[in-house]
Structure formats: structure tokens, C-alpha cells
Design an enzyme around this catalytic site. Sequence first.
Site, mmCIF file in Angstrom:
data_model
loop_
_atom_site.group_PDB
_atom_site.id
_atom_site.type_symbol
_atom_site.label_atom_id
_atom_site.label_comp_id
_atom_site.label_asym_id
_atom_site.label_seq_id
_atom_site.Cartn_x
_atom_site.Cartn_y
_atom_site.Cartn_z
ATOM 1 N N ARG A 17 22.895 10.713 73.872
ATOM 2 C CA ARG A 17 22.066 9.503 73.797
ATOM 3 C C ARG A 17 21.633 8.966 75.152
ATOM 4 O O ARG A 17 20.782 8.081 75.226
ATOM 5 C CB ARG A 17 22.809 8.420 73.007
ATOM 6 C CG ARG A 17 22.665 8.605 71.501
ATOM 7 C CD ARG A 17 23.440 7.574 70.733
ATOM 8 N NE ARG A 17 24.858 7.893 70.670
ATOM 9 C CZ ARG A 17 25.799 7.041 70.253
ATOM 10 N NH1 ARG A 17 25.473 5.813 69.915
ATOM 11 N NH2 ARG A 17 27.063 7.416 70.204
ATOM 12 N N LYS A 24 27.073 12.669 81.454
ATOM 13 C CA LYS A 24 27.357 11.247 81.213
ATOM 14 C C LYS A 24 28.442 10.697 82.126
ATOM 15 O O LYS A 24 28.302 9.596 82.671
ATOM 16 C CB LYS A 24 27.747 11.043 79.752
ATOM 17 C CG LYS A 24 28.112 9.601 79.442
ATOM 18 C CD LYS A 24 28.137 9.307 77.974
ATOM 19 C CE LYS A 24 29.369 9.867 77.297
ATOM 20 N NZ LYS A 24 29.485 9.362 75.909
ATOM 21 N N THR A 85 36.655 15.972 70.331
ATOM 22 C CA THR A 85 37.663 15.387 71.229
ATOM 23 C C THR A 85 39.046 16.027 71.021
ATOM 24 O O THR A 85 39.801 16.187 71.979
ATOM 25 C CB THR A 85 37.767 13.866 71.021
ATOM 26 O OG1 THR A 85 37.920 13.600 69.616
ATOM 27 C CG2 THR A 85 36.524 13.150 71.511
ATOM 28 N N SER A 106 39.302 8.493 78.006
ATOM 29 C CA SER A 106 37.939 8.980 77.821
ATOM 30 C C SER A 106 37.172 8.801 79.122
ATOM 31 O O SER A 106 37.178 7.714 79.697
ATOM 32 C CB SER A 106 37.228 8.179 76.729
ATOM 33 O OG SER A 106 37.476 8.761 75.485
ATOM 34 N N ASP A 108 34.264 8.302 79.452
ATOM 35 C CA ASP A 108 33.168 7.336 79.291
ATOM 36 C C ASP A 108 33.662 5.934 78.942
ATOM 37 O O ASP A 108 32.895 5.101 78.485
ATOM 38 C CB ASP A 108 32.151 7.842 78.263
ATOM 39 C CG ASP A 108 32.725 7.899 76.842
ATOM 40 O OD1 ASP A 108 33.964 7.822 76.679
ATOM 41 O OD2 ASP A 108 31.923 8.035 75.892
ATOM 42 N N LYS A 362 19.818 1.399 115.568
ATOM 43 C CA LYS A 362 20.666 2.516 115.129
ATOM 44 C C LYS A 362 21.575 2.937 116.270
ATOM 45 O O LYS A 362 21.114 3.080 117.406
ATOM 46 C CB LYS A 362 19.784 3.693 114.716
ATOM 47 C CG LYS A 362 20.541 4.844 114.097
ATOM 48 C CD LYS A 362 19.977 6.206 114.498
ATOM 49 C CE LYS A 362 20.300 6.530 115.931
ATOM 50 N NZ LYS A 362 19.858 7.859 116.352
ATOM 51 N N TYR A 398 14.667 10.480 121.330
ATOM 52 C CA TYR A 398 14.720 11.821 120.746
ATOM 53 C C TYR A 398 13.606 12.644 121.360
ATOM 54 O O TYR A 398 12.431 12.263 121.309
ATOM 55 C CB TYR A 398 14.531 11.680 119.234
ATOM 56 C CG TYR A 398 14.681 12.951 118.446
ATOM 57 C CD1 TYR A 398 15.812 13.756 118.587
ATOM 58 C CD2 TYR A 398 13.701 13.348 117.546
ATOM 59 C CE1 TYR A 398 15.953 14.911 117.842
ATOM 60 C CE2 TYR A 398 13.839 14.509 116.788
ATOM 61 C CZ TYR A 398 14.970 15.288 116.944
ATOM 62 O OH TYR A 398 15.117 16.433 116.209
ATOM 63 N N ARG A 451 2.449 1.558 134.054
ATOM 64 C CA ARG A 451 1.416 1.702 133.024
ATOM 65 C C ARG A 451 0.473 2.814 133.442
ATOM 66 O O ARG A 451 0.286 3.057 134.628
ATOM 67 C CB ARG A 451 0.592 0.431 132.886
ATOM 68 C CG ARG A 451 1.402 -0.765 132.454
ATOM 69 C CD ARG A 451 0.555 -2.036 132.511
ATOM 70 N NE ARG A 451 1.406 -3.200 132.307
ATOM 71 C CZ ARG A 451 1.238 -4.353 132.931
ATOM 72 N NH1 ARG A 451 0.252 -4.530 133.795
ATOM 73 N NH2 ARG A 451 2.063 -5.345 132.689
HETATM 74 C C1 UD1 Z 1 35.360 8.537 70.240
HETATM 75 C C2 UD1 Z 1 36.368 8.444 69.090
HETATM 76 C C3 UD1 Z 1 36.162 7.114 68.365
HETATM 77 C C4 UD1 Z 1 36.300 5.970 69.341
HETATM 78 C C5 UD1 Z 1 35.358 6.153 70.527
HETATM 79 C C6 UD1 Z 1 35.675 5.114 71.583
HETATM 80 C C7 UD1 Z 1 36.817 10.683 68.299
HETATM 81 C C8 UD1 Z 1 36.556 11.690 67.243
HETATM 82 N N1 UD1 Z 1 36.185 9.517 68.190
HETATM 83 O O1 UD1 Z 1 34.080 8.561 69.637
HETATM 84 O O2 UD1 Z 1 37.098 6.972 67.331
HETATM 85 O O3 UD1 Z 1 36.024 4.746 68.690
HETATM 86 O O4 UD1 Z 1 35.534 7.440 71.131
HETATM 87 O O5 UD1 Z 1 34.811 5.174 72.678
HETATM 88 O O6 UD1 Z 1 37.610 10.942 69.195
HETATM 89 N N2 UD1 Z 1 34.464 14.855 74.729
HETATM 90 C C9 UD1 Z 1 34.895 16.083 75.170
HETATM 91 N N3 UD1 Z 1 34.680 17.189 74.407
HETATM 92 C C10 UD1 Z 1 34.072 17.122 73.193
HETATM 93 C C11 UD1 Z 1 33.627 15.861 72.728
HETATM 94 C C12 UD1 Z 1 33.835 14.737 73.519
HETATM 95 O O7 UD1 Z 1 35.461 16.192 76.252
HETATM 96 O O8 UD1 Z 1 33.930 18.167 72.553
HETATM 97 C C13 UD1 Z 1 34.693 13.665 75.573
HETATM 98 C C14 UD1 Z 1 33.420 12.951 75.965
HETATM 99 O O9 UD1 Z 1 32.944 13.446 77.214
HETATM 100 C C15 UD1 Z 1 33.878 11.511 76.084
HETATM 101 C C16 UD1 Z 1 35.035 11.408 75.112
HETATM 102 O O10 UD1 Z 1 35.453 12.724 74.850
HETATM 103 O O11 UD1 Z 1 34.354 11.223 77.384
HETATM 104 C C17 UD1 Z 1 34.626 10.734 73.802
HETATM 105 O O12 UD1 Z 1 33.596 11.508 73.208
HETATM 106 P P1 UD1 Z 1 32.363 10.831 72.487
HETATM 107 O O13 UD1 Z 1 31.487 11.901 71.960
HETATM 108 O O14 UD1 Z 1 31.756 9.794 73.335
HETATM 109 O O15 UD1 Z 1 33.122 10.170 71.247
HETATM 110 P P2 UD1 Z 1 32.702 8.909 70.432
HETATM 111 O O16 UD1 Z 1 31.725 9.283 69.400
HETATM 112 O O17 UD1 Z 1 32.353 7.809 71.344
HETATM 113 CA CA CA Z 2 32.062 7.594 73.511
#
Ligand code: UD1
Ligand code: CA
Length: 468
Positions: A17, A24, A85, A106, A108, A362, A398, A451
Site C-alpha cells: 500500500r 517499507k 508473518t 514488527s 513497521d 564552508k 579551488y 585591479r
Molecule cells: C499484522 C498482524 C495483525 C496486527 C498487525 C499490527 C499477522 C497475520 N497480522 O498484520 O494481527 O494487527 O500486524 O500492525 O501477523 N512480514 C514479513 N514477512 C511476511 C509478511 C510480513 O516479514 O511474509 C513483516 C512485514 O514486513 C511487517 C510485519 O511482518 O513488518 C507485519 O506484516 P504486515 O503485512 O504489515 O501485517 P499486517 O497486515 O499489518
Molecule cells: Ca502492518
Amino acid sequence: MHAPVDVVILAAGKGTRMKSAVPKVLQRLAGRPLLGHVIGMARSLAARATVVVTGHGAEAVEAALPSLADGLPLRTVRQQPQLGTGHAVQQAMPWLADDGVTLVLSGDVPLTRPQTLAALLAAQAAGGPDALALLTVDLPDPHGYGRMVRNPAGAVLAIVEEKDATDEQRGITEVYSGILAAPTDRLRRWLARLDNRNAQGEYYLTDVVRYAVADGVPVVAHRVTDAVEVAGVNSCAQLAALERAYQQRVAQALMAQGVRLADPARLDVRGELVCGQDVEIDVNCVFEGRVVLGDGVRVGANCVIAHATVEAGAVIHPFTHIDGEAAGVVVGAQARVGPFARLRPGARLGPAVHVGNFVEIKNSTLAAGAKANHLAYLGDATVGERVNYGAGSITANYDGANKHRTVIEADVHVGSNCVLVAPVTLGAGGTVGAGSTITKDTPAGALTVARAKPVTIPNWRRPAKRKP
Ligand code: UD1
Ligand code: CA
């Protein structure tokens, strides 16, 4: 006594997204990649091992890791392809010892406080050696998050993802943050049981909750009240909202400490801003890296200040750009800079120095009371006390291959529109006439005028314009 804590950071997801070519977890919040914030959490917990799971954009993420880790030992594992995940955590398991507790973060979710993670680990420990602990929060708009399903007595039964939830479950406002803690041996066995029979065809980490419940293991939800702490970044709009929330916190903390902000909503701190007493900051200022503002410093509107120290009583007028990069910039006490001044790496202004509009400095030192008030350039120069450096004058530092130094000794007056061809030294107390091109050292106390001879051609006609 706590079991040792090992951290797994999930950073392999695509972040569809965000619609960006940049992974990300490398998108920036407060000037730092999201992953940098999350690695900071692992550091604050003094984790035994930290494993980062990379996948989407793995090369870019792994290339960024050394600078983000800043000395913290990290192991990376690749998740290829990205099947969810739960599948991501599975990839990290071979690197985690059974005697520990695994904390899953996470990549993110950037703004969780270290105290909150410590409280989650304490809740895990309090639940018994097998307990699974989940970090949760109530959100007025829980859309997109996994919902916490509880039985009528309030015990946690499962986490249901938005896309798998019934209408009734979508009404649940308590959501899972993406952060959990579990004994590693248990987690390993739960992960081995995951399947991908769900709306997204993914291996969900969140399904371990069901297995824990089935195994009769205690599942504790540690619920926080501050949504910012657990907010995930899935879209540009969420990233911007979190940036604002973060900046508002920084602004509140600065004001609590006595800093006068003209408008807390119009301040951006992308690093560390350290302020003395009675500091005033006007609107739309951006601070990057470590910036120190001494007592009584005033910063005008629309300034960008990075990697710099501004000493007590100095005034930075509007629209000034200061960036010290690695070398740093120092603005001395009671100095005046701007409006529209530019201080670059290695600019060191002594006390009461004045630098005015459209002046660029500088890698140069200006001693106490020196002035360069209009339209000038000083590069690789050492400028003595009380020097007056005229409008339109520049150091030609320079020669196309090498940089050379210009030394302007104390009390020299450099007239307007001079070119000082380095290496060159202007002797103390001397004066350089306007429009001079100085290629040789000048004696102390002397007036030097250099000059080109004026050329006048009488009755000269401009060449006629050619017809097209
Ligand atoms: C996930 C949770 C959700 C929670 C939310 C909170 C799961 C299934 N869902 O959803 O319950 O409310 O986070 O923010 O866990 N990632 C990987 N490999 C993958 C998929 C994702 O490393 O195959 C990493 C992503 O980079 C990210 C994190 O896992 O840092 C979460 O993945 P994301 O796809 O954002 O999960 P959400 O849908 O947000
Ligand atoms: Ca997420």
C-alpha cells in the site's frame, strides 16, 4: 530471574500500500528508517540475539543494516518467498536457543516505548514459564488490524485478521499490535503447526494464539492506552499521521522543559534537539541530527539546522540553512546569522560574529567579532578577529584539482567584490581595495589595490544582430 530475551524483527513484507520502490521498513519517520527505530528498541532491551528477517527488497534492507545497527550485533535471515508473518518467524527459529524468550517486533511498528516492551516481558514472565504474551490496544477505528477474540470471561481465545473476521468480530476494538513474547521452545512447536488456510493464504503468526489456548498455556494480553505506541505503518497516510504524532510529542517535551515554540504544530525534529534555558523557536523550523541550542538562542522562522551547535545568546534569522554534516558547525555566543545565510560543514563562528544575507561559509573559522554581512563566500579560510569582509567578495579556494587556504589576519578590511586566490595571506590590519583580485600575500597594515587596468575603446559599436 528472566529468561534471556532474543528479538526477531520482521522486515520482509512488501508494504504494497505504500506504492514505493523503497522497502517499507526503510521509509523514514522523524528522519530515520522505520527499521532504525525498531532496532533501537532491541538495543534498549539489551537483547541476547537480534535476528532481522528480510525478504522484499532484501538487498536494500541488508545494505542499510550496518548503519542502522550502529554496533549492535545483528543476524539477518532471508524469507523467500514471503508467505506471511508466521512463515517469517519460522525462518529465524534456527538462530534462537530454546532456553530464551522470543520477542517478535514488527519492522513497521516504530514507536513502542522500551518501558512498554519491558512490561510485556514482565507480563510474560508473570504468566508462568510457558505463557504467551501479546501487546494489544483499543482503537476507535480498528480497521485493518487483527482483532483480539475473548470469551465471555475475558480470556483470550484467538486473534482474527480483518479479512478473516465475521462482522461481529470486526466490531471488536481491541487489536493485536504485531508484538508478542513467547518461550522459544513453545513458539518453535506452535510455528511448526501453522497452516495457510485463511483469506490471504498466508502463514499467520497470530495463529499461535489458538495453539497456545488449545495447549492450555496461559495467554496474557498486555493492553496499552497510547495508540501511537503500537501504530503500524501500512500506507503513506499512516506514515504521515505517525510523523505528526511523533513531532507533537517532541514539541510537548521541549515546551515542558521551557522552550518557547511559536507553534508546536510547526516544528520538525529529525534527530536530537538539545536546548538550554530561554530558547525561542519560530515557526517551520527543521532540526536534523544532533543540534544543541544554548541559553537564550533565538531561531527565526523557516530555518533548517542540522548537525550544529549554537552557543548562548546567538540569533539565527529567518530562512537560514545550516548543515554541519560530519564536520559540524559551531555558531559562537551572541553571533548573528542570516536571514538567508548558509553555513556548511566545518563553519566555525566565534563570539559576536555577524553573517548576513546570501553569505555562504564552508570549512572556515571566523574569530570573535568578524563580519561578512552581504553576498559573500568564505571557503577554507581562517578569518581573524574583527575582520570586515565586503559584499560580493569570495575566496577562490579551488584551482580545479586542490583546495587551498586563505588566511585573513585580524582587523583586515576586505572591500567589496574582491577575489582572494588561495593560497594567500592578508596581513593584519591591512585593507584590500574594492574589486581587487589578490594572488599574492599582502603586507600587514597596508592598502592593497589589485585591479585589471581599465580599457576604454572610443567610438565602439556593438556588433549588429544577425538575421535569423
Ligand atoms: C499484522 C498482524 C495483525 C496486527 C498487525 C499490527 C499477522 C497475520 N497480522 O498484520 O494481527 O494487527 O500486524 O500492525 O501477523 N512480514 C514479513 N514477512 C511476511 C509478511 C510480513 O516479514 O511474509 C513483516 C512485514 O514486513 C511487517 C510485519 O511482518 O513488518 C507485519 O506484516 P504486515 O503485512 O504489515 O501485517 P499486517 O497486515 O499489518
Ligand atoms: Ca502492518
